[in-house]
Design a protein around this motif. Structure first.
Motif, PDB file in Angstrom:
ATOM      1  N   MET A  37      75.626   1.364   6.804  1.00 58.15           N
ATOM      2  CA  MET A  37      75.614   2.818   6.630  1.00 58.15           C
ATOM      3  C   MET A  37      75.541   3.220   8.302  1.00 58.15           C
ATOM      4  N   GLU A  40      78.888   2.415   9.840  1.00 57.23           N
ATOM      5  CA  GLU A  40      79.941   3.315   9.451  1.00 57.23           C
ATOM      6  C   GLU A  40      79.756   4.762   9.790  1.00 57.23           C
ATOM      7  N   THR A  42      77.342   6.742   8.585  1.00 61.50           N
ATOM      8  CA  THR A  42      77.053   7.580   7.404  1.00 61.50           C
ATOM      9  C   THR A  42      75.448   7.467   7.381  1.00 61.50           C
ATOM     10  N   LYS A  44      72.811   9.439   8.096  1.00 59.06           N
ATOM     11  CA  LYS A  44      72.413  10.667   8.660  1.00 59.06           C
ATOM     12  C   LYS A  44      71.321  11.417   8.363  1.00 59.06           C
ATOM     13  N   ASP A  48      67.012   7.945   4.891  1.00 56.90           N
ATOM     14  CA  ASP A  48      67.642   6.644   5.117  1.00 56.90           C
ATOM     15  C   ASP A  48      67.337   6.337   6.679  1.00 56.90           C
TER      16      ASP A  48
END
Length: 75
Positions: A37, A40, A42, A44, A48
């Protein structure tokens, strides 16, 4: 500052590091998923980012302990 690490034995820290890096074992470890993630773009959500940090804490502590012990033995 990290004197509490002197009280933690290496086997415990190594086992905690391996367990946290590989948990959950199926379908994919969280660390791998979160690093994908991150790559990439992602990664955010705050949960996470916290999850990635949480799974790396024992490994970071192990690295700090290794560096401290190496510097102490070298001095």
């Amino acid at each position: 500052m990290f004197s509490f690490l002197d009280k933690i034995e290496y086997p415990l820290l190594i086992m905690a590091s391996v367990l946290m890096l590989l948990a959950p074992f199926t379908p994919m470890p969280h660390v791998v998923e979160k690093l994908i993630m991150l790559r990439e773009g992602t990664l955010k959500k705050a949960i996470d980012i916290f999850d990635l940090f949480y799974h790396f804490v024992p490994t970071v502590l192990l690295i700090i302990k290794l560096i401290r012990d190496y510097n102490i033995s070298k001095a």
